[in-house]
Write a protein that holds these residues in place. Structure first.
Motif, short mmCIF file in Angstrom:
data_model
loop_
_atom_site.label_atom_id
_atom_site.label_comp_id
_atom_site.label_asym_id
_atom_site.label_seq_id
_atom_site.Cartn_x
_atom_site.Cartn_y
_atom_site.Cartn_z
N PRO A 163 0.83 -1.21 0.00
CA PRO A 163 0.00 0.00 0.00
C PRO A 163 0.86 1.26 0.00
CG PRO A 163 0.02 -1.01 2.18
CD PRO A 163 0.69 -1.98 1.25
N ARG A 164 0.32 2.31 -0.54
CA ARG A 164 1.00 3.60 -0.56
C ARG A 164 0.22 4.58 0.31
NH1 ARG A 164 4.61 4.12 -4.65
NH2 ARG A 164 4.34 6.36 -4.77
N PHE A 165 0.91 5.55 0.87
CA PHE A 165 0.28 6.51 1.76
C PHE A 165 0.73 7.92 1.40
CE2 PHE A 165 0.76 2.53 4.08
CZ PHE A 165 -0.52 2.31 4.53
N ARG A 166 -0.06 8.89 1.77
CA ARG A 166 0.35 10.28 1.58
C ARG A 166 0.55 10.92 2.94
NH1 ARG A 166 -4.73 13.88 -0.53
NH2 ARG A 166 -6.44 12.93 0.63
N TYR A 167 1.43 11.90 2.97
CA TYR A 167 1.82 12.49 4.25
C TYR A 167 1.90 14.01 4.14
CZ TYR A 167 3.37 7.69 5.18
OH TYR A 167 3.42 6.33 5.34
N GLY A 168 1.91 14.65 5.30
CA GLY A 168 2.22 16.07 5.38
C GLY A 168 1.21 17.00 4.74
N LEU A 169 -0.08 16.73 4.94
CA LEU A 169 -1.11 17.58 4.34
C LEU A 169 -1.45 18.81 5.18
CD1 LEU A 169 -3.68 15.05 2.84
CD2 LEU A 169 -1.83 16.25 1.71
N ALA A 221 -4.87 17.44 9.30
CA ALA A 221 -4.75 16.89 7.95
C ALA A 221 -3.61 15.88 7.83
CB ALA A 221 -4.56 18.01 6.93
N ASP A 222 -2.65 15.94 8.74
CA ASP A 222 -1.56 14.97 8.70
C ASP A 222 -2.05 13.55 8.94
OD1 ASP A 222 0.43 16.71 8.03
OD2 ASP A 222 1.08 17.08 10.09
N SER A 223 -3.25 13.41 9.49
CA SER A 223 -3.83 12.08 9.73
C SER A 223 -4.58 11.55 8.51
CB SER A 223 -4.76 12.12 10.95
OG SER A 223 -4.04 12.43 12.12
N VAL A 224 -4.69 12.35 7.45
CA VAL A 224 -5.29 11.90 6.20
C VAL A 224 -4.18 11.23 5.39
CG1 VAL A 224 -6.48 12.58 4.08
CG2 VAL A 224 -6.95 13.77 6.23
N THR A 225 -4.22 9.92 5.27
CA THR A 225 -3.10 9.19 4.67
C THR A 225 -3.48 8.20 3.57
OG1 THR A 225 -3.22 7.47 6.37
CG2 THR A 225 -1.77 9.35 6.82
N LEU A 226 -4.74 7.80 3.47
CA LEU A 226 -5.11 6.69 2.59
C LEU A 226 -4.92 7.02 1.10
CD1 LEU A 226 -8.36 4.94 3.90
CD2 LEU A 226 -6.00 4.15 4.01
N MET A 227 -4.36 6.05 0.40
CA MET A 227 -4.31 6.07 -1.06
C MET A 227 -4.79 4.69 -1.50
SD MET A 227 -0.60 7.95 -1.51
CE MET A 227 -0.45 7.60 -3.26
N LEU A 228 -6.09 4.57 -1.73
CA LEU A 228 -6.68 3.26 -2.01
C LEU A 228 -6.28 2.77 -3.41
CD1 LEU A 228 -10.30 3.67 -0.59
CD2 LEU A 228 -8.33 2.62 0.51
N ARG A 229 -6.33 1.45 -3.54
CA ARG A 229 -6.06 0.80 -4.81
C ARG A 229 -7.10 -0.30 -4.99
NH1 ARG A 229 -0.77 -1.38 -4.08
NH2 ARG A 229 0.07 0.66 -4.64
N PRO A 230 -7.63 -0.52 -6.19
CA PRO A 230 -8.63 -1.57 -6.37
C PRO A 230 -8.08 -2.94 -5.99
CG PRO A 230 -8.55 -0.14 -8.29
CD PRO A 230 -7.39 0.22 -7.44
N SER A 231 -8.95 -3.80 -5.53
CA SER A 231 -8.55 -5.16 -5.19
C SER A 231 -8.38 -5.99 -6.46
CB SER A 231 -9.60 -5.81 -4.28
OG SER A 231 -10.85 -5.87 -4.95
N GLY A 232 -7.88 -7.20 -6.29
CA GLY A 232 -7.76 -8.12 -7.42
C GLY A 232 -6.46 -8.03 -8.17
N LEU A 233 -5.52 -7.24 -7.67
CA LEU A 233 -4.25 -7.06 -8.37
C LEU A 233 -3.13 -7.75 -7.60
CD1 LEU A 233 -2.74 -5.66 -10.72
CD2 LEU A 233 -2.37 -3.73 -9.20
N GLU A 234 -2.48 -8.71 -8.25
CA GLU A 234 -1.34 -9.39 -7.66
C GLU A 234 -0.20 -9.40 -8.68
OE1 GLU A 234 -2.85 -13.25 -6.48
OE2 GLU A 234 -3.05 -12.55 -4.40
N THR A 235 1.01 -9.10 -8.20
CA THR A 235 2.16 -9.05 -9.09
C THR A 235 3.26 -9.98 -8.59
OG1 THR A 235 3.03 -7.14 -7.89
CG2 THR A 235 1.67 -6.69 -9.83
#
Length: 365
Positions: A289-295, A304-318
């Motif tokens: 997962p990826r996150f964002r910081y420092g808003l 705003a620093d607690s806003v961190t989610l960067m969602l990604r659709p499910s079903g992806l495996e690499t």
């Protein structure tokens, strides 16, 4: 925030909703409430409760985006969370997201393509998936291409990706870094899918990539390429272990920091899977997962620093092994030829021009 940290979610949500009403111009409280509800929905076992939480999170994201219409990841998260509940809203959100940030490592065009699939727009889905493959070639060897609607779309998507790489390589304004990255991606994907008719400059490929590309035909030649290069790193050692397990496998395994069960699986896979593509595909995982910081600076709100989610659709495996060997890499940050082709494709085939070509407004097809 203290209630959230203490996992007193009901009290936390009530206070966040109150804050959002008191300061409707500030999106932070609605974003925080949406993130909390999304996290709760992921651990809730009751399906009705899960759907209720998702619905509330969608409402909060929509509210937040009214006062923060250029928040890239707000639109991204809305596209992902609304995919099942409201595909049309998810499509709009995904289109806004890729207009605001045409290139990212969070699989934005995969998310966009899924919304088109939900709405039975297969041609547009194929275009979106091709865009994802162009900027992130590792996407093209993900497990999802073996099943369902992806299997049907795969030939057209792959052809579009490979032809775009050829088109990029024909550009007279291409930088050295951009040319090398494109040539490498073209070499790997055309090799993976056994499409030999694409013009690859083998002289500019690294010894590792050249060795991989001949490994299934001539393991001795692949070993010779690696040994002549004199390179000694984890990727080279792993490939050598597969090419000649009797000579290199034990030495390689003795240097890893894997758990014993993982070592045994790796040993078994190397010894039993003697087709290199099957071996490289033998272990998959969901991308980290990826996150964002420092808003807090952007929104002038410490919360705003607690806003961190960067969602990604499910079903992806690499492929884990492809990642370990670092066969693929992100495209160069400065890549005008690629960026122009992305915008041209989005405008002409998807009907979503860049805001700078649309009176600086976001648009949805």
């Amino acid at each position: 925030l203290q209630d959230m940290q203490a996992q007193n979610f009901i009290a936390a949500d009530a206070k966040l909703l109150k804050a959002a009403k008191v300061a409707p111009w500030d999106p932070v409280y609605s974003f925080l409430s949406a993130e909390q509800l999304i996290k709760l929905s992921e651990i809730t076992e009751s399906e009705p409760d899960k759907q209720s939480l998702k619905k509330q999170s969608i409402e909060n994201l929509v509210l937040a985006l009214k006062s923060a219409p250029n928040d890239i990841w707000g639109w991204n998260n809305l596209a992902v969370i609304a995919l099942e509940e409201d595909p049309a809203l998810a499509q709009k959100a995904a289109e806004y997201s890729v207009q605001l940030l045409p290139r990212s490592l969070n699989y934005p065009y995969y998310a966009l393509g899924l919304t088109y699939l939900k709405l039975n727009q297969k041609n547009r889905a194929a275009t979106a998936f091709a865009l994802e493959g162009i900027i992130n070639p590792k996407f093209m060897i993900a497990d999802l291409w073996k099943t369902g609607p992806f299997l049907e779309l795969q030939p057209d998507v792959l052809a579009a990706v490979l032809e775009t790489y050829e088109r990029i390589l024909e550009s007279p304004s291409l930088t050295t870094n951009a040319a090398q990255w494109t040539n490498r991606a073209l070499a790997l994907l055309s090799w993976w899918y056994q499409k030999p008719n694409y013009a690859v400059d083998e002289s500019s490929l690294s010894p590792l990539i050249r060795a991989v590309s001949v490994a299934d035909q001539n393991s001795d030649q692949a070993l010779s390429i690696l040994n002549d290069a004199g390179q000694d790193n984890a990727a080279v050692s792993l490939l050598k272990a597969w090419l000649s397990p009797e000579e290199y496998l034990s030495a390689y395994l003795s240097t890893t920091s894997l758990e014993q069960s993982e070592i045994e699986k790796l040993r078994t896979d190397i010894l039993s899977k003697r087709d290199i593509r099957n071996w490289l595909s033998s272990t998959v995982s969901t991308p980290s997962p990826r996150f964002r910081y420092g808003l807090s600076f952007a929104y002038r709100n410490a919360a705003a620093d607690s806003v961190t989610l960067m969602l990604r659709p499910s079903g992806l495996e690499t492929s884990v092994l492809v990642d370990i060997m670092e066969l693929f890499s992100p495209p160069p940050r400065q890549f005008p030829v690629l960026d122009n082709l992305i915008e041209e494709t989005k405008d002409q085939l998807l009907g979503i021009p860049h805001p700078t070509r649309n009176n600086f407004e976001l648009s949805s097809s």
